[in-house]
Scaffold this motif. Structure first.
Motif, PDB file in Angstrom:
ATOM      1  N   ALA A  68     -32.617  33.552  12.529  1.00 29.11           N
ATOM      2  CA  ALA A  68     -32.351  33.533  11.095  1.00 29.11           C
ATOM      3  C   ALA A  68     -31.696  34.835  10.662  1.00 29.11           C
ATOM      4  CB  ALA A  68     -33.648  33.317  10.329  1.00 29.11           C
ATOM      5  N   GLU A  69     -30.654  34.724   9.854  1.00 27.28           N
ATOM      6  CA  GLU A  69     -29.949  35.904   9.338  1.00 27.28           C
ATOM      7  C   GLU A  69     -30.286  36.179   7.876  1.00 27.28           C
ATOM      8  OE1 GLU A  69     -28.152  37.807  11.186  1.00 27.28           O
ATOM      9  OE2 GLU A  69     -27.685  36.613  12.962  1.00 27.28           O
ATOM     10  N   ASN A  70     -30.945  35.205   7.223  1.00 28.56           N
ATOM     11  CA  ASN A  70     -31.333  35.406   5.829  1.00 28.56           C
ATOM     12  C   ASN A  70     -32.523  34.504   5.517  1.00 28.56           C
ATOM     13  OD1 ASN A  70     -30.271  32.742   5.129  1.00 28.56           O
ATOM     14  ND2 ASN A  70     -28.236  33.695   5.289  1.00 28.56           N
ATOM     15  N   GLU A  71     -33.005  34.577   4.285  1.00 29.92           N
ATOM     16  CA  GLU A  71     -34.211  33.833   3.900  1.00 29.92           C
ATOM     17  C   GLU A  71     -34.013  32.328   4.011  1.00 29.92           C
ATOM     18  OE1 GLU A  71     -37.247  33.411   0.060  1.00 29.92           O
ATOM     19  OE2 GLU A  71     -35.798  35.073   0.150  1.00 29.92           O
ATOM     20  N   LEU A  72     -32.844  31.831   3.607  1.00 26.91           N
ATOM     21  CA  LEU A  72     -32.564  30.399   3.688  1.00 26.91           C
ATOM     22  C   LEU A  72     -32.606  29.932   5.136  1.00 26.91           C
ATOM     23  CD1 LEU A  72     -31.765  27.809   2.194  1.00 26.91           C
ATOM     24  CD2 LEU A  72     -29.366  28.500   2.456  1.00 26.91           C
ATOM     25  N   GLU A  73     -32.031  30.721   6.021  1.00 34.46           N
ATOM     26  CA  GLU A  73     -32.025  30.356   7.435  1.00 34.46           C
ATOM     27  C   GLU A  73     -33.417  30.448   8.048  1.00 34.46           C
ATOM     28  OE1 GLU A  73     -29.060  32.592   9.484  1.00 34.46           O
ATOM     29  OE2 GLU A  73     -27.403  31.597   8.464  1.00 34.46           O
ATOM     30  N   THR A  75     -36.206  29.472   6.733  1.00 37.20           N
ATOM     31  CA  THR A  75     -36.850  28.179   6.495  1.00 37.20           C
ATOM     32  C   THR A  75     -36.318  27.129   7.459  1.00 37.20           C
ATOM     33  OG1 THR A  75     -37.126  28.709   4.148  1.00 37.20           O
ATOM     34  CG2 THR A  75     -37.268  26.386   4.778  1.00 37.20           C
ATOM     35  N   ASN A  76     -35.008  27.121   7.632  1.00 39.64           N
ATOM     36  CA  ASN A  76     -34.378  26.147   8.534  1.00 39.64           C
ATOM     37  C   ASN A  76     -34.832  26.355   9.976  1.00 39.64           C
ATOM     38  OD1 ASN A  76     -32.137  24.135   9.258  1.00 39.64           O
ATOM     39  ND2 ASN A  76     -31.578  25.916  10.473  1.00 39.64           N
ATOM     40  N   VAL A  77     -34.789  27.596  10.446  1.00 41.54           N
ATOM     41  CA  VAL A  77     -35.169  27.878  11.838  1.00 41.54           C
ATOM     42  C   VAL A  77     -36.634  27.539  12.073  1.00 41.54           C
ATOM     43  CG1 VAL A  77     -35.471  29.700  13.564  1.00 41.54           C
ATOM     44  CG2 VAL A  77     -33.377  29.614  12.200  1.00 41.54           C
ATOM     45  N   ALA A  78     -37.489  27.856  11.119  1.00 42.38           N
ATOM     46  CA  ALA A  78     -38.914  27.531  11.260  1.00 42.38           C
ATOM     47  C   ALA A  78     -39.106  26.025  11.396  1.00 42.38           C
ATOM     48  CB  ALA A  78     -39.696  28.067  10.059  1.00 42.38           C
ATOM     49  N   SER A  79     -38.377  25.250  10.608  1.00 38.79           N
ATOM     50  CA  SER A  79     -38.474  23.783  10.693  1.00 38.79           C
ATOM     51  C   SER A  79     -37.983  23.273  12.041  1.00 38.79           C
ATOM     52  CB  SER A  79     -37.660  23.141   9.563  1.00 38.79           C
ATOM     53  OG  SER A  79     -38.180  23.480   8.308  1.00 38.79           O
ATOM     54  N   VAL A  80     -36.883  23.850  12.517  1.00 36.09           N
ATOM     55  CA  VAL A  80     -36.333  23.443  13.813  1.00 36.09           C
ATOM     56  C   VAL A  80     -37.337  23.717  14.940  1.00 36.09           C
ATOM     57  CG1 VAL A  80     -34.598  24.028  15.555  1.00 36.09           C
ATOM     58  CG2 VAL A  80     -33.908  23.655  13.187  1.00 36.09           C
ATOM     59  N   LEU A  81     -37.943  24.904  14.929  1.00 37.97           N
ATOM     60  CA  LEU A  81     -38.872  25.252  16.002  1.00 37.97           C
ATOM     61  C   LEU A  81     -40.144  24.403  15.937  1.00 37.97           C
ATOM     62  CD1 LEU A  81     -38.494  29.146  16.156  1.00 37.97           C
ATOM     63  CD2 LEU A  81     -37.220  27.361  17.359  1.00 37.97           C
ATOM     64  N   THR A  82     -40.581  24.079  14.732  1.00 42.10           N
ATOM     65  CA  THR A  82     -41.759  23.219  14.584  1.00 42.10           C
ATOM     66  C   THR A  82     -41.502  21.840  15.163  1.00 42.10           C
ATOM     67  OG1 THR A  82     -42.526  24.361  12.598  1.00 42.10           O
ATOM     68  CG2 THR A  82     -43.297  22.113  12.923  1.00 42.10           C
ATOM     69  N   MET A 373     -29.490  23.233   4.543  1.00 39.43           N
ATOM     70  CA  MET A 373     -30.186  22.426   3.543  1.00 39.43           C
ATOM     71  C   MET A 373     -29.589  21.029   3.552  1.00 39.43           C
ATOM     72  SD  MET A 373     -28.521  23.846  -0.025  1.00 39.43           S
ATOM     73  CE  MET A 373     -28.477  25.553   0.509  1.00 39.43           C
ATOM     74  N   SER A 374     -30.312  20.095   2.967  1.00 39.05           N
ATOM     75  CA  SER A 374     -29.845  18.714   2.909  1.00 39.05           C
ATOM     76  C   SER A 374     -28.657  18.586   1.963  1.00 39.05           C
ATOM     77  CB  SER A 374     -30.970  17.804   2.422  1.00 39.05           C
ATOM     78  OG  SER A 374     -31.266  18.068   1.061  1.00 39.05           O
ATOM     79  N   ARG A 375     -27.933  17.472   2.090  1.00 34.70           N
ATOM     80  CA  ARG A 375     -26.828  17.194   1.175  1.00 34.70           C
ATOM     81  C   ARG A 375     -27.326  17.144  -0.270  1.00 34.70           C
ATOM     82  NH1 ARG A 375     -22.428  14.751   3.982  1.00 34.70           N
ATOM     83  NH2 ARG A 375     -22.937  14.279   6.148  1.00 34.70           N
ATOM     84  N   TYR A 416     -22.168  24.206   4.576  1.00 33.49           N
ATOM     85  CA  TYR A 416     -22.503  24.445   5.983  1.00 33.49           C
ATOM     86  C   TYR A 416     -22.966  25.878   6.212  1.00 33.49           C
ATOM     87  CZ  TYR A 416     -20.603  19.909   7.163  1.00 33.49           C
ATOM     88  OH  TYR A 416     -20.401  18.560   7.253  1.00 33.49           O
ATOM     89  N   LYS A 417     -23.540  26.109   7.356  1.00 29.77           N
ATOM     90  CA  LYS A 417     -23.934  27.460   7.744  1.00 29.77           C
ATOM     91  C   LYS A 417     -22.709  28.357   7.821  1.00 29.77           C
ATOM     92  CE  LYS A 417     -28.013  26.419  10.558  1.00 29.77           C
ATOM     93  NZ  LYS A 417     -28.666  26.647  11.861  1.00 29.77           N
ATOM     94  N   ASP A 418     -22.934  29.644   7.677  1.00 28.13           N
ATOM     95  CA  ASP A 418     -21.851  30.607   7.776  1.00 28.13           C
ATOM     96  C   ASP A 418     -21.240  30.555   9.174  1.00 28.13           C
ATOM     97  OD1 ASP A 418     -20.365  33.028   6.794  1.00 28.13           O
ATOM     98  OD2 ASP A 418     -21.388  33.888   8.518  1.00 28.13           O
TER      99      ASP A 418
END
Length: 464
Positions: A68-73, A75-82, A373-375, A416-418
């Protein structure tokens, strides 16, 4: 004279068998041949389910090629790893990896986009998903004018739901038709009709037709991105039903989305063959669009290559399930024709890459930029702006078109992601070397075709 004794379904249940579609055939066989107890039990043994396969007690370790490079990421990375932790408890799984573009793709335990899962002697339809063989193809148009290529391609392709009418269909190759007919999972009227009408179509969502110029040579390149459309979706549905039957018998604790078809069964081998036929159909689906564009311009291709990033790849008894992950290793591509392609977003270059297998990449790279994030959430975040304002801001200097003529803001670059982050992490984790970049000129996408769908127009009319 010996008395005739006929068994019933209750007899089989009393012997410990679970009722199933095979009951009538087995009962008829036993009664017709008057099998006695020992012979009957020997015959019935073929119908006895194998032992229950339990989940791994602990998740199988997997490679993490994302941070993760920022706060938004975060959350995303945590969800992916879970979700990966749960996925890696599936009994067949031996190894896994996640790429920098990873994002969740369903209930917890579902393989994420940007995920790789390696299974032994098992095909998991849910791990390649309904968009079987989603892929990218590049054709080199030499010194052609990019606008002329985009215009010709616009007239040659088709986006949105459904297929082409009879007057605009491309020819369905005879060899592919025969292959469909020879496989019992593909040989049905609806499947073959979809294969005919969907040839030369690209669907919706993040699928695109992109035109740009090589950073190295200045040549104009056409790149398409789409999957197997209706035929693939129908095969996926059949595969999931077969896998679910096996799951109920051999591993009921496995999540439904992770059910598998054992490869050493008739169903497993037939499904694997069907996947290869769908792969060939999808490649042809790209080719007819590219070839029609060349024909319209009176040109010949200077070069062409393609790769899938949503498929199952076999090596011996191992099945590599790539959900939005690009194969780097040539062993995964029996018809390899060149380097691999990684698109980022419509305002960024398409990367042309090569690479090798490492312990952490398992032979794969990311397939794009992914989402944080979702659409739906993205649209909510942009609700204070008009679609036209967001579009104008994010597509400056580009020839961006929506086939439906309706803007889909959820496909614009900031959804999309950076891209820089993805590229930096590709370098950091050894996920391929960039050989060239196709710099963007313009692209075509489906757009928000649902906005003026017939049922919506009818509803709006009724409310007047």
């Amino acid at each position: 004279m010996k008395d005739i004794v006929n068994i019933t379904g209750k007899t089989l249940i009393a012997l410990g068998f679970k009722s199933g579609k095979w009951f009538p055939e087995a009962i008829a066989h036993i009664n017709t041949n008057q099998l006695e107890e020992a012979a009957m039990l020997a015959y019935l043994e073929q119908f006895r389910p194998g032992p229950i396969v339990e989940l791994h007690s602990e998740p199988i370790p997997f490679a993490i090629n994302i941070k993760a490079e920022n706060e938004l990421e975060e959350t995303n990375v945590a969800s992916v790893l879970t979700t990966m932790q749960l996925l890696m408890k599936t009994p067949t799984i031996l190894a896994g990896a996640v790429m920098p573009d990873a994002c969740p793709a369903g209930p917890k335990g579902t393989i994420p986009v940007g995920g790789v899962a390696v299974a032994k002697n098992a095909i998991h339809p849910g791990m390649h998903s309904a968009d079987i063989c989603c892929s990218v193809m590049l054709t080199n148009f030499g010194d052609a004018d990019p606008k002329a290529v985009l215009d010709a391609a616009h007239a040659s392709t088709h986006f949105g739901p459904g297929g082409r009418d009879r007057n605009t269909q491309y020819r369905f190759p005879t060899e592919l038709l025969e292959a469909f007919k020879a496989n019992f999972l593909l040989n049905d009227g609806n499947m073959i009709q979809a294969a005919r009408s969907h040839l030369g179509t690209q669907g919706d969502g993040n699928h695109f037709l992109f035109v740009g110029k090589s950073k190295k040579t200045g040549n104009t390149m056409l790149i398409t991105h789409h999957g197997s459309r209706g035929p693939g979706a129908r095969l996926y549905t059949k595969g999931m039903k077969i896998a679910e039957r096996f799951r109920r018998e051999i591993s009921p604790a496995t999540f439904k989305q992770n059910a598998w078809i054992p490869f050493d069964t008739e169903e497993g081998k037939t499904y694997w063959e069907a996947l290869q036929i769908i792969r060939a159909w999808t490649k042809k689906n790209h080719e007819v669009i590219h070839d029609a564009t060349l024909t319209a311009l009176g040109m010949e291709a200077q070069d062409r290559y393609w790769n899938e990033h949503n498929f199952v790849f076999k090596e011996g008894e191992l099945f590599y399930h790539a959900k939005g992950a690009t194969p780097l290793d040539a062993k995964f591509m029996p018809d390899i024709t060149g380097p691999r392609l990684i698109p980022l977003n419509m305002a960024e270059p398409v990367l042309i890459v090569e690479g090798a297998t490492t312990k952490t990449n398992l032979g794969f790279a990311p397939h794009g930029a992914g989402r944080n994030m979702s659409r739906t959430q993205y649209k909510k975040n942009k609700a204070e702006f008009t679609n036209e304002d967001v579009f104008a801001e994010e597509t400056k200097g580009l020839d961006v078109r929506f086939f439906s003529k309706e803007i889909d803001v959820s496909e614009l670059p900031s959804a999309y992601k950076d891209a820089t982050t993805v590229r930096t992490q590709m370098d950091e984790y050894g996920l391929g070397t960039v050989l060239d970049e196709v710099m963007p000129y313009g692209c075509i996408m489906a757009g928000d075709w649902e906005k003026n769908a017939p049922w919506r127009r009818k509803r709006r009319k009724s409310l007047r």
